[in-house]
Each structure stands twice: as structure tokens, then as C-alpha cells.
Design a protein around this motif. Structure first.
Motif, PDB file in Angstrom:
ATOM      1  N   GLY A 209     -22.225 -39.748 -20.784  1.00  0.00           N
ATOM      2  CA  GLY A 209     -23.533 -40.145 -20.288  1.00  0.00           C
ATOM      3  C   GLY A 209     -24.670 -39.387 -20.916  1.00  0.00           C
ATOM      4  N   ASP A 210     -25.839 -39.587 -20.382  1.00  0.00           N
ATOM      5  CA  ASP A 210     -27.058 -38.923 -20.819  1.00  0.00           C
ATOM      6  C   ASP A 210     -27.146 -37.575 -20.112  1.00  0.00           C
ATOM      7  OD1 ASP A 210     -29.613 -38.018 -21.287  1.00  0.00           O
ATOM      8  OD2 ASP A 210     -30.627 -39.855 -20.631  1.00  0.00           O
ATOM      9  N   PRO A 211     -27.120 -36.445 -20.838  1.00  0.00           N
ATOM     10  CA  PRO A 211     -27.137 -35.131 -20.182  1.00  0.00           C
ATOM     11  C   PRO A 211     -28.393 -34.870 -19.368  1.00  0.00           C
ATOM     12  CG  PRO A 211     -27.430 -34.900 -22.557  1.00  0.00           C
ATOM     13  CD  PRO A 211     -27.044 -36.316 -22.311  1.00  0.00           C
ATOM     14  N   ALA A 212     -29.426 -35.678 -19.554  1.00  0.00           N
ATOM     15  CA  ALA A 212     -30.628 -35.527 -18.749  1.00  0.00           C
ATOM     16  C   ALA A 212     -30.476 -36.172 -17.375  1.00  0.00           C
ATOM     17  CB  ALA A 212     -31.826 -36.138 -19.470  1.00  0.00           C
ATOM     18  N   LEU A 213     -29.406 -36.979 -17.200  1.00  0.00           N
ATOM     19  CA  LEU A 213     -29.206 -37.684 -15.943  1.00  0.00           C
ATOM     20  C   LEU A 213     -27.787 -37.588 -15.394  1.00  0.00           C
ATOM     21  CD1 LEU A 213     -31.144 -41.045 -16.521  1.00  0.00           C
ATOM     22  CD2 LEU A 213     -31.728 -39.248 -14.889  1.00  0.00           C
ATOM     23  N   HIS A 214     -26.827 -37.321 -16.263  1.00  0.00           N
ATOM     24  CA  HIS A 214     -25.426 -37.375 -15.853  1.00  0.00           C
ATOM     25  C   HIS A 214     -24.723 -36.063 -16.185  1.00  0.00           C
ATOM     26  CE1 HIS A 214     -26.454 -41.659 -17.165  1.00  0.00           C
ATOM     27  NE2 HIS A 214     -26.507 -41.651 -15.845  1.00  0.00           N
ATOM     28  N   GLU A 215     -23.775 -35.686 -15.324  1.00  0.00           N
ATOM     29  CA  GLU A 215     -23.066 -34.427 -15.545  1.00  0.00           C
ATOM     30  C   GLU A 215     -21.661 -34.497 -14.967  1.00  0.00           C
ATOM     31  OE1 GLU A 215     -25.055 -31.276 -13.444  1.00  0.00           O
ATOM     32  OE2 GLU A 215     -25.085 -32.385 -11.549  1.00  0.00           O
ATOM     33  N   ASN A 216     -20.765 -33.670 -15.530  1.00  0.00           N
ATOM     34  CA  ASN A 216     -19.420 -33.483 -15.024  1.00  0.00           C
ATOM     35  C   ASN A 216     -19.291 -32.023 -14.603  1.00  0.00           C
ATOM     36  OD1 ASN A 216     -18.605 -36.178 -15.826  1.00  0.00           O
ATOM     37  ND2 ASN A 216     -18.564 -35.418 -17.922  1.00  0.00           N
ATOM     38  N   ILE A 217     -18.884 -31.785 -13.364  1.00  0.00           N
ATOM     39  CA  ILE A 217     -18.805 -30.428 -12.831  1.00  0.00           C
ATOM     40  C   ILE A 217     -17.368 -30.127 -12.420  1.00  0.00           C
ATOM     41  CG2 ILE A 217     -19.682 -28.798 -11.119  1.00  0.00           C
ATOM     42  CD1 ILE A 217     -22.124 -30.584 -10.807  1.00  0.00           C
ATOM     43  N   ARG A 218     -16.778 -29.152 -13.063  1.00  0.00           N
ATOM     44  CA  ARG A 218     -15.410 -28.753 -12.752  1.00  0.00           C
ATOM     45  C   ARG A 218     -15.379 -27.922 -11.477  1.00  0.00           C
ATOM     46  NH1 ARG A 218     -11.726 -24.842 -16.621  1.00  0.00           N
ATOM     47  NH2 ARG A 218     -10.129 -24.331 -15.081  1.00  0.00           N
ATOM     48  N   VAL A 219     -14.439 -28.240 -10.570  1.00  0.00           N
ATOM     49  CA  VAL A 219     -14.268 -27.496  -9.330  1.00  0.00           C
ATOM     50  C   VAL A 219     -12.793 -27.149  -9.151  1.00  0.00           C
ATOM     51  CG1 VAL A 219     -16.249 -28.609  -8.230  1.00  0.00           C
ATOM     52  CG2 VAL A 219     -13.973 -29.612  -7.950  1.00  0.00           C
ATOM     53  N   PRO A 220     -12.488 -26.150  -8.344  1.00  0.00           N
ATOM     54  CA  PRO A 220     -11.089 -25.818  -8.076  1.00  0.00           C
ATOM     55  C   PRO A 220     -10.545 -26.683  -6.943  1.00  0.00           C
ATOM     56  CG  PRO A 220     -12.499 -24.275  -6.928  1.00  0.00           C
ATOM     57  CD  PRO A 220     -13.418 -25.207  -7.703  1.00  0.00           C
ATOM     58  N   GLY A 221      -9.223 -26.787  -6.850  1.00  0.00           N
ATOM     59  CA  GLY A 221      -8.631 -27.418  -5.679  1.00  0.00           C
ATOM     60  C   GLY A 221      -7.868 -28.694  -5.944  1.00  0.00           C
ATOM     61  N   SER A 222      -7.336 -29.236  -4.857  1.00  0.00           N
ATOM     62  CA  SER A 222      -6.539 -30.456  -4.906  1.00  0.00           C
ATOM     63  C   SER A 222      -7.433 -31.683  -4.773  1.00  0.00           C
ATOM     64  CB  SER A 222      -5.536 -30.451  -3.749  1.00  0.00           C
ATOM     65  OG  SER A 222      -6.239 -30.541  -2.501  1.00  0.00           O
ATOM     66  N   HIS A 223      -6.837 -32.853  -4.978  1.00  0.00           N
ATOM     67  CA  HIS A 223      -7.580 -34.107  -4.789  1.00  0.00           C
ATOM     68  C   HIS A 223      -7.807 -34.370  -3.303  1.00  0.00           C
ATOM     69  CE1 HIS A 223      -8.860 -38.227  -5.822  1.00  0.00           C
ATOM     70  NE2 HIS A 223      -8.226 -38.580  -4.716  1.00  0.00           N
ATOM     71  N   LEU A 224      -6.772 -34.201  -2.504  1.00  0.00           N
ATOM     72  CA  LEU A 224      -6.846 -34.541  -1.088  1.00  0.00           C
ATOM     73  C   LEU A 224      -7.681 -33.554  -0.288  1.00  0.00           C
ATOM     74  CD1 LEU A 224      -3.143 -35.649  -0.471  1.00  0.00           C
ATOM     75  CD2 LEU A 224      -5.142 -37.093  -0.900  1.00  0.00           C
ATOM     76  N   GLY A 225      -8.006 -32.415  -0.884  1.00  0.00           N
ATOM     77  CA  GLY A 225      -8.798 -31.425  -0.173  1.00  0.00           C
ATOM     78  C   GLY A 225     -10.248 -31.354  -0.607  1.00  0.00           C
ATOM     79  N   LEU A 226     -10.679 -32.233  -1.506  1.00  0.00           N
ATOM     80  CA  LEU A 226     -12.016 -32.115  -2.083  1.00  0.00           C
ATOM     81  C   LEU A 226     -13.133 -32.125  -1.042  1.00  0.00           C
ATOM     82  CD1 LEU A 226     -11.700 -34.299  -5.312  1.00  0.00           C
ATOM     83  CD2 LEU A 226     -12.225 -31.858  -5.207  1.00  0.00           C
ATOM     84  N   ALA A 227     -13.030 -32.969  -0.032  1.00  0.00           N
ATOM     85  CA  ALA A 227     -14.108 -33.075   0.951  1.00  0.00           C
ATOM     86  C   ALA A 227     -14.055 -31.979   2.005  1.00  0.00           C
ATOM     87  CB  ALA A 227     -14.074 -34.445   1.621  1.00  0.00           C
ATOM     88  N   PHE A 228     -13.097 -31.049   1.869  1.00  0.00           N
ATOM     89  CA  PHE A 228     -13.002 -29.906   2.776  1.00  0.00           C
ATOM     90  C   PHE A 228     -13.098 -28.587   2.013  1.00  0.00           C
ATOM     91  CE2 PHE A 228     -10.720 -33.480   4.574  1.00  0.00           C
ATOM     92  CZ  PHE A 228     -11.178 -33.515   5.885  1.00  0.00           C
ATOM     93  N   ASN A 229     -13.438 -28.672   0.763  1.00  0.00           N
ATOM     94  CA  ASN A 229     -13.478 -27.529  -0.142  1.00  0.00           C
ATOM     95  C   ASN A 229     -14.874 -26.903  -0.091  1.00  0.00           C
ATOM     96  OD1 ASN A 229     -13.893 -26.055  -2.620  1.00  0.00           O
ATOM     97  ND2 ASN A 229     -12.066 -27.044  -3.457  1.00  0.00           N
ATOM     98  N   ALA A 230     -14.959 -25.617   0.300  1.00  0.00           N
ATOM     99  CA  ALA A 230     -16.270 -24.973   0.471  1.00  0.00           C
ATOM    100  C   ALA A 230     -17.071 -24.953  -0.825  1.00  0.00           C
ATOM    101  CB  ALA A 230     -16.087 -23.557   1.009  1.00  0.00           C
ATOM    102  N   VAL A 231     -16.409 -24.761  -1.963  1.00  0.00           N
ATOM    103  CA  VAL A 231     -17.112 -24.761  -3.249  1.00  0.00           C
ATOM    104  C   VAL A 231     -17.699 -26.142  -3.521  1.00  0.00           C
ATOM    105  CG1 VAL A 231     -16.859 -24.484  -5.746  1.00  0.00           C
ATOM    106  CG2 VAL A 231     -15.715 -22.891  -4.194  1.00  0.00           C
ATOM    107  N   VAL A 232     -16.916 -27.181  -3.251  1.00  0.00           N
ATOM    108  CA  VAL A 232     -17.375 -28.560  -3.454  1.00  0.00           C
ATOM    109  C   VAL A 232     -18.556 -28.862  -2.541  1.00  0.00           C
ATOM    110  CG1 VAL A 232     -16.758 -30.993  -3.185  1.00  0.00           C
ATOM    111  CG2 VAL A 232     -15.147 -29.405  -4.261  1.00  0.00           C
ATOM    112  N   LEU A 233     -18.437 -28.504  -1.258  1.00  0.00           N
ATOM    113  CA  LEU A 233     -19.519 -28.780  -0.314  1.00  0.00           C
ATOM    114  C   LEU A 233     -20.808 -28.082  -0.740  1.00  0.00           C
ATOM    115  CD1 LEU A 233     -17.190 -29.965   1.319  1.00  0.00           C
ATOM    116  CD2 LEU A 233     -18.123 -28.835   3.359  1.00  0.00           C
TER     117      LEU A 233
END
Length: 270
Positions: A209-233
């Protein structure tokens, strides 16, 4: 430059095998409360949360209450359990976004977990004038000609519950086909992904994508735990707090930034 992750093929079989570690991540969420208490506060604009495949509103409770605490007007999609990319849900979602925008007089931020991210993309494409930004959590937002590279068990469950032809059946639908051609919408978009995701491989959870509008952010953890991950939140709160019309890519700073780098071994998002 914002580019898809270079991973190829299916997720690491070990990561798929240990996806139940999400239960430990959920149990560890209270330990992350000091981190979450320091998260960016919002400006009260509406936020719509979209569950992953087989998830319902209950799966989004931690994210919902956290973002409400940060000052947002948070709603979930209200369509019950996500049973695949279905046209009736896609059409209802478009109307929900338009209604939230009309009622509040403000643009809506979309946060989609896993398959919910695909619904977020569709909603943004269908009602772009109503959408402020998009955040996806381990969502299959990119797919090569070889199709989904999720583990065989995930594909089998999708065939059993969502569509007899599996993901290929839904990806062949005009709505889904259009999505693959419209990933570079002029709307800020943050794709959060994990290298240890045992369900959606990194190359599918990231975009070009366009770096002025789109980004990919690496986070730790599992797939099923993403919405409960303090770093993600914490990152979701940071992204939602970006002023409308003045969006900037994620830059981890301070104590939160040091913790982020410690857990991801990266100084900047890929």
C-alpha cells in the motif's frame, strides 16, 4: 514502503498446534492493565467492532469495554455469529455503518478481527464517505493466486460451516473479488499481524500500500488471542486516537514502545 510480509506457505505447524495458548493470553490480560491504563484516549467518535469467523459479540468484550473506557462510542456488528463472508451480512453491515455515521455526524472507525477484517474492507468500500480508518487483527486481507494458505483444519471447518467450496467459494463472489482489487483505498489502514499466528499466515495478514495511508504492524501472540492481547489493544487505541485527516504511521515510543520492541524484536513495524 508498506509491503506484504515475505513469509510463504502455511503457518508454522507448531504455531497452529499451540493456538490454545490464547487461553493463557486471556488469563494474562489483567496483568496488562497498567499498560492499558496509559493508552491514548479517544475523541468520542464511533467505532464498529467486527468478529472473526465463528465469533460473535461476546468474543469482542475485552476490546469493546477497553475502547469505551478510552472514550469511544463503541458498537459491535449486531449480526450474531460470523459464519463466513455472506452477502446478507455484508449488506447489513453497510447499512449499519451508514446509520452510525448519520446518527453521530462523524465518520466511523472499523476494527475487524480475522474474517471480520474482510467485512471491514467491504464496509469501507461500500460506504467510503462514512469511514475514518480501518484496523485489522490477523485478517486475510491479501491472497495470492494459490488461494488461502490457512491450515487444512481451518479450511475444513470453513467448508463444513460456511461454504461447501471453502474459501474459494466465497472469494469467487463479486463482492469478495472486488475487495482484492480495492485494498489500496484512500482510507488509513493498519494491519496487525503475528509471526506466530497459527491460522492466518503473515503474507495474507499484510498488504502492499501507500506508506502515507497504509501500514503493517507486527505484534506478538496467537491468532485466537489477538483481541485479548494487551499489546494489541494498546496499539489499537493509538491508531484510533490519530486525528481525522492527520494520520501518521505507528511509532512506538516511551515505555510502551520499549515493551513493544522487546516483545517483537523489531524497532519498527514491517
Amino acid at each position: 514502503m508498506t509491503t506484504r510480509h515475505s513469509h510463504a506457505g502455511t503457518p508454522n505447524p507448531l504455531h497452529s498446534l499451540i493456538e490454545p495458548r490464547a487461553l493463557l493470553e486471556i488469563a494474562a490480560l489483567p496483568a496488562g492493565l497498567p499498560l492499558l491504563a496509559s493508552a491514548e484516549r479517544g475523541d468520542g467518535h464511533p467505532v464498529l467492532l467486527l468478529p472473526g469467523f465463528l465469533g460473535d459479540e461476546g468474543s469482542l468484550l475485552a476490546l469493546k469495554y477497553f475502547l469505551r473506557n478510552r472514550g469511544y462510542d463503541v458498537q459491535t456488528w449486531g449480526l450474531g455469529r460470523n459464519l463466513g463472508f455472506q452477502t446478507r451480512h455484508a449488506n447489513a453491515l453497510q447499512q449499519k455503518i451508514r446509520f452510525m455515521h448519520f446518527k453521530s455526524g462523524r465518520k466511523v472507525s472499523l476494527v475487524g478481527w480475522s474474517l471480520g477484517g474482510m467485512f471491514a474492507l467491504y464496509g469501507a468500500k461500500a460506504a467510503p464517505e462514512c469511514v475514518r480508518n480501518i484496523i485489522t487483527l490477523g485478517s486475510p486481507v491479501s491472497m495470492g493466486p494459490e488461494g488461502s494458505q490457512s491450515p487444512p483444519l481451518v479450511k475444513a471447518i470453513y467448508r463444513l460451516i460456511a461454504h461447501p467450496l471453502g474459501t474459494h467459494g466465497h472469494l469467487a463472489q463479486p463482492k469478495a473479488r472486488d475487495l482484492r482489487e480495492q485494498k489500496r483505498m484512500p482510507i488509513p489502514m493498519s494491519c496487525l499481524y503475528s509471526l506466530s499466528d497459527g491460522v492466518v499466515p503473515p503474507q495474507e495478514a499484510t498488504i502492499d500500500g501507500d506508506p502515507a495511508l497504509h501500514e503493517n504492524i507486527r505484534v506478538p501472540g496467537s491468532h485466537l488471542g489477538l483481541a485479548f492481547n494487551a499489546v494489541v489493544l494498546n496499539i489499537v487505541a493509538d491508531r484510533l486516537a490519530q486525528p481525522e485527516g492527520d494520520w501518521h504511521p505507528y511509532e512506538p515510543t516511551g515505555l510502551t514502545g520499549r515493551l513493544y520492541r522487546l516483545l517483537t524484536h523489531k524497532s519498527l513495524p514491517l
